[in-house]
Write a protein that holds these residues in place. Structure first.
Motif, short mmCIF file in Angstrom:
data_model
loop_
_atom_site.label_atom_id
_atom_site.label_comp_id
_atom_site.label_asym_id
_atom_site.label_seq_id
_atom_site.Cartn_x
_atom_site.Cartn_y
_atom_site.Cartn_z
N ASP A 200 0.87 -1.18 0.00
CA ASP A 200 0.00 0.00 0.00
C ASP A 200 0.91 1.23 0.00
O ASP A 200 1.65 1.47 0.95
CB ASP A 200 -0.89 -0.01 1.24
CG ASP A 200 -1.96 1.07 1.23
OD1 ASP A 200 -1.70 2.14 0.62
OD2 ASP A 200 -3.03 0.85 1.82
N LYS B 58 -2.50 0.81 -7.18
CA LYS B 58 -3.47 -0.17 -7.68
C LYS B 58 -3.40 -1.52 -6.97
O LYS B 58 -4.39 -2.27 -6.96
CB LYS B 58 -3.24 -0.41 -9.18
CG LYS B 58 -3.63 0.74 -10.08
CD LYS B 58 -3.43 0.35 -11.54
CE LYS B 58 -3.84 1.44 -12.49
NZ LYS B 58 -3.61 1.04 -13.91
N VAL C 14 -6.10 -2.45 -4.59
CA VAL C 14 -7.48 -2.42 -5.08
C VAL C 14 -7.80 -3.78 -5.69
O VAL C 14 -7.22 -4.17 -6.71
CB VAL C 14 -7.67 -1.31 -6.14
CG1 VAL C 14 -9.11 -1.32 -6.65
CG2 VAL C 14 -7.29 0.04 -5.57
N ALA D 239 -7.75 -4.71 -9.57
CA ALA D 239 -7.24 -3.59 -10.39
C ALA D 239 -5.99 -3.98 -11.16
O ALA D 239 -5.69 -3.38 -12.19
CB ALA D 239 -6.94 -2.38 -9.49
N ASP E 65 -6.04 -10.20 -5.79
CA ASP E 65 -6.69 -9.57 -4.65
C ASP E 65 -5.90 -9.95 -3.40
O ASP E 65 -5.93 -11.10 -2.97
CB ASP E 65 -8.15 -10.04 -4.55
CG ASP E 65 -8.91 -9.39 -3.41
OD1 ASP E 65 -8.29 -8.66 -2.61
OD2 ASP E 65 -10.14 -9.62 -3.31
#
Length: 604
Positions: free
Chosen positions: A370, A462, A465, A468, A477
């Motif tokens: 992140d 991204k 997300v 994404a 994911d």
């Protein structure tokens, strides 16, 4: 040395008798030697075409500075800050001239107090009025400029952070300690050596210019495979992107599940194998682990097509190669920095495909997934910087020296100007320091991958997300990952801030342990237990809400976090097997290609 030049250990600016003819001849000779060195270097290195190309692609130094919004408030703020700088300067002049009758004894004591800034630890900065004035003037201007930036309203936090970073870099560069004429220690050394320090420093600077890189260490002090990266092992597998090294066991039995380490490909792998007193690889082998390490190839034109998916595929390939060679179901995996980010993507892809069991546990060294709070590096992902990076591309790859310069700029005071003073002005010899030698041993990067990494992860964030990002046709994911994870961060990390690394705790779904190590991005990781340094922090409270709560309730432990990690690994895997057969490098299905550390780590 002639005694007419004054006391070299006293005030460098103290008046003395006129220099003798001998002194004048000597200093004329010093200047002549310096001019000859500069002329020789210029003639040797001059290339008009390259010079024109460099000038054409140089960005404006203010290209990314945000424009302050128009309005009376901003103008008033700027005028007020400017007046504050001017008034502080007048106050210093008044103190210097003795005209300030209002100055108190407390003010005088504060003027003579030793500065907290270690650049100004020489006694002359407080004891000699001229240098005290220079220091105080610089500190006042620096303080007011920083205050001026903080006071600007009407811009978003990212723009303000960019301005702070740029201002800090400018102030570090303009420190009076960086210039021979305003650094008392340099003046003193110049008198002591009769200018030889400046000649030596000029030679150092010109050598660095030829090299295209600021050096931090004696480049001839270390040799890969001899006194660094020397842990015994064999290269047992290679692709065009990486070599896989298997290390020789030193224990009679080893854990059944082997360990594969993915170092960052923006550096050489041997940060984990500097010498026996620092080597994580040698230590892990001694703990009874079957250790494999990926050695990434420094990019060249043949790797111009490499992108994000290829590094994920390489990690999967390494895992499957080890499983096949040792005939095991799974491996423990470590991902360091960017390879840790990729390891998270690899886990997400395997999870989506129902193949997560190939990796029994995952350890992340200072890795981010992140990038919302990724620190100062995030400031270098604006459009102007991305255009600059693209302009530096050559045959589909980036010269690693550009990346080294970027990381040095993040800590310019320590990694640039400190060495300018010591090696260029003071004429000090370069130290033989293996960690800094590794830091300067740059690796080229595939251009396509690097651009994508900066845009998709740092700029657009991204990876966190769901869906994404797609890897090899599979949407990923992170919240589906249930693989047990050990997440390590460095308390003083300026590349992957601890608060940013913590965010991984919010995204992975499996059992997790977070450990905060003392020191930063490198020394916080490379901390052999025998060194007994830094310490680390853990927090066993399962209800910790965030990084601040972790810190508030953390328990401090002495020594290295490595001992905590090996205990965690053993909790994942108690089974042991004899250290023979395929556990010996080259004795399994994959025969030895060459001795460790292999060719790729030596490729420039």
């Amino acid at each position: 040395m002639s005694d007419t030049m004054g006391d070299p250990m006293g005030d460098p600016m103290a008046p003395g008798a006129l220099p003798s003819l001998e002194d004048m001849q000597h200093w004329t000779g010093v200047i002549g030697r310096a001019q000859q060195m500069l002329m020789t270097h210029a003639l040797k290195s001059w290339d008009p075409a390259k010079a024109q190309a460099m000038i054409a692609r140089m960005p404006s130094p203010f290209a990314e500075l945000p424009v302050a919004p128009a309005g009376g408030d901003v103008i008033a703020q700027s005028m007020a800050q400017g007046m504050a700088v001017w008034q502080q300067g007048l106050d210093f002049w008044a103190q210097m001239s003795g005209l300030d009758s209002t100055a108190s004894d407390k003010d005088a004591e504060e003027t003579k107090a030793p500065p907290a800034d270690r650049r100004f630890t020489d006694p002359a900065w407080t004891e000699q009025p001229a240098f005290a004035f220079i220091r105080q003037s610089y500190e006042a201007i620096a303080s007011q400029l920083e205050t001026m930036v903080d006071a600007i309203d009407g811009i978003d936090p990212e723009q303000k952070a960019q301005m702070r970073f740029t201002t800090r870099g400018f102030l570090d560069a303009m420190s009076p300690t960086n210039f021979a004429a305003t650094n008392p220690a340099v003046l003193r050394r110049t008198i002591e050596t009769r200018g030889e320090n400046l000649i030596t420093g000029l030679a150092n600077m010109l050598a660095d210019l030829d090299r295209g890189q600021l050096r931090h260490t004696d480049s001839g002090a270390f040799e890969i495979g001899r006194n660094i990266a020397a842990t015994p092992g064999k290269v047992i597998h290679e692709t065009r992107l990486y070599q896989l090294i298997q290390y020789a066991p030193t224990t009679e039995t080893v854990l059944e599940v082997p360990l594969v380490i993915f170092p960052p490909w923006i550096n050489r792998f041997y940060i984990l194998d500097l010498n026996p007193k620092k080597s994580f690889i040698a230590w892990a082998v001694a703990q009874g682990l079957s250790v494999f390490v990926v050695s990434w190839k420094s990019a060249d034109a043949s790797l111009a097509d490499i992108e994000w998916d290829d590094y994920v595929a390489a990690q999967v390939d390494a895992v499957d190669t080890i499983r096949d060679v040792l005939d095991v179901d799974a491996v423990h995996a470590i991902g360091y920095c960017v390879s840790g980010t990729t390891l998270a993507a690899t886990l997400a892809m395997l999870t989506a495909r129902g193949e997560a069991e190939r990796i029994k546990s995952a350890t992340f060294f200072t890795a981010q997934v992140d990038f919302e709070r990724a620190g100062d590096l995030k400031l270098m992902t604006g459009d102007e910087h991305l255009k600059l990076i693209e302009s530096l591309e050559t045959d589909g790859y980036y010269d690693g020296r550009y990346m080294a310069a970027t990381f040095n700029a993040l800590r310019g005071r320590d990694l640039i100007w400190n060495y300018v003073v010591n090696n260029y002005l003071m004429g000090e010899p370069y130290p033989a320091f293996d960690m800094l030698h590794w830091n300067g041993d740059t690796t080229n990067l595939p251009a396509k991958w690097h651009r994508g990494y900066l845009k998709d992860l740092y700029r657009d964030n991204k990876l966190v997300v769901p869906g994404a990002m797609v890897v090899d046709g599979t949407p990923i994911d992170l919240t589906k990952i249930k693989t047990p994870a050990y997440i390590q961060a460095g308390r003083e990390d300026h590349i992957a801030p601890a608060e940013s690394v913590w965010r991984m705790m919010d995204h992975l779904a499996g059992p997790k342990q977070f450990t905060l190590a003392g020191s930063g991005h490198i020394a916080g990781v490379i901390n052999h237990p025998d060194a007994k340094k830094y310490g680390y922090w853990t927090n066993d409270n399962p209800d910790v809400a965030g990084f601040e709560d972790f810190v508030a309730g953390a328990t401090q432990h002495e020594g290295s976090w490595w001992t905590d990690w090996i205990g965690w690994i053993r909790e994942q895997d108690y089974g042991e097997v004899a250290a023979k057969g395929a556990r010996i490098p080259g004795k399994g299905k994959s025969k030895a290609i060459e001795d460790a550390p292999g060719r790729y780590v030596k490729t420039r």
